[in-house]
Scaffold this motif. Structure first.
Motif, mmCIF file in Angstrom:
data_model
loop_
_atom_site.group_PDB
_atom_site.id
_atom_site.type_symbol
_atom_site.label_atom_id
_atom_site.label_comp_id
_atom_site.label_asym_id
_atom_site.label_seq_id
_atom_site.Cartn_x
_atom_site.Cartn_y
_atom_site.Cartn_z
ATOM 1 N N TRP A 197 0.867 -1.349 -0.004
ATOM 2 C CA TRP A 197 -0.133 -0.151 0.184
ATOM 3 C C TRP A 197 0.865 1.003 -0.043
ATOM 4 C CZ3 TRP A 197 1.726 2.570 4.314
ATOM 5 C CH2 TRP A 197 2.007 1.572 5.317
ATOM 6 N N THR A 230 -1.404 1.238 -9.180
ATOM 7 C CA THR A 230 -2.585 1.132 -8.270
ATOM 8 C C THR A 230 -3.659 0.969 -9.171
ATOM 9 O OG1 THR A 230 -2.959 3.638 -8.551
ATOM 10 C CG2 THR A 230 -1.521 3.012 -6.868
ATOM 11 N N HIS A 288 -7.067 0.716 0.376
ATOM 12 C CA HIS A 288 -6.844 -0.420 1.164
ATOM 13 C C HIS A 288 -7.664 -0.621 2.215
ATOM 14 C CE1 HIS A 288 -4.083 -3.027 3.684
ATOM 15 N NE2 HIS A 288 -3.658 -3.233 2.683
ATOM 16 N N LYS A 347 -5.093 5.731 2.547
ATOM 17 C CA LYS A 347 -4.140 4.373 2.215
ATOM 18 C C LYS A 347 -4.836 3.777 0.834
ATOM 19 C CE LYS A 347 -2.405 1.935 5.471
ATOM 20 N NZ LYS A 347 -2.281 0.974 6.829
ATOM 21 N N VAL A 389 -4.409 0.776 -2.016
ATOM 22 C CA VAL A 389 -3.827 -0.717 -2.646
ATOM 23 C C VAL A 389 -2.807 -0.261 -3.702
ATOM 24 C CG1 VAL A 389 -4.102 -2.668 -3.701
ATOM 25 C CG2 VAL A 389 -5.991 -2.050 -1.885
#
Length: 214
Positions: free
Chosen positions: A89, A135, A104, A115, A117
């Motif tokens: 992340w 991402t 995330h 945040k 992923v």
């Protein structure tokens, strides 16, 4: 892929070592074929050129040998082998809306930053590397890198990247940035952790964390 620099660059010595190894191989092949010619006449006079021998040992070293434990014992290689898939992340300072599917599962709206992923795909040889970051919104690729391996510290990689932007994300234009990550190996877990920041026109920064999955 592009070349990368290190603070422990043994490349000139390795070039010399490979050249000597290639010369030794040409001598060995000539000796073996000469010995075999008494029972295998067709082997008489068979030799290989130094150039061919050097090309073979060079290819083997660049693609494979530099990653082995023996290369590290001999001190030929100190940079870590980062090849493979890394998942994790980033925490970004971007304050705009980010789709839920890009966030995330540990994102906390009460904390600073969002945040997201993210993943890295790293392709590395002895001389070259490419760091592909992605991402759900946009990818980027490195265009320059440095690895530091000073004793007493965790190895680290700093790289510059170019992000092409995305017409599907408002305000996400083409931009450049820099990331700096420390490599850690603890037990069966390998991680890359550090910071990133973007250039003028976007002015974002944040944390990065990845674990090797492949």
């Amino acid at each position: 892929m592009h070349t990368y620099s290190t603070d422990n660059d043994f490349r000139p010595k390795v070039y010399a070592g490979l050249a000597l190894l290639a010369y030794g191989i040409t001598i060995l092949v000539e000796m073996v074929t000469t010995a075999l010619s008494t029972v295998l006449p067709f082997a008489a006079g068979f030799v290989i050129s130094w150039g061919l021998a050097f090309a073979v040992v060079w290819k083997a070293h660049v693609q494979w040998f530099w990653k082995t434990w023996l290369a590290r014992v001999l001190g030929i290689t100190r940079v870590p082998d980062l090849n493979g898939k890394w998942e994790g992340w980033i925490v970004t300072s971007y304050e705009g809306d980010i789709p839920d599917e890009a966030l995330h599962h540990a994102d906390d709206p009460s904390e600073d930053g969002q945040k997201m992923v993210a993943s890295l795909d790293i392709d590395q040889t002895w001389r070259k590397i490419n760091v592909h970051f992605e991402t759900t919104q946009t990818p980027s690729d490195s265009n320059g890198a440095t690895m530091l391996t000073e004793k007493g510290k965790w190895p680290s990689i700093s790289y510059q990247y170019e992000n092409p932007g995305s017409p599907l994300v408002e305000g996400l234009d083409m931009h450049f940035g820099t990331a700096s990550l420390e490599y850690r190996e603890e037990g069966d877990t390998e991680t890359l952790e550090g910071l990133y920041y973007t250039g003028p026109g976007r002015d974002n920064n944040g944390l990065m964390y990845f674990e090797r999955v492949d």
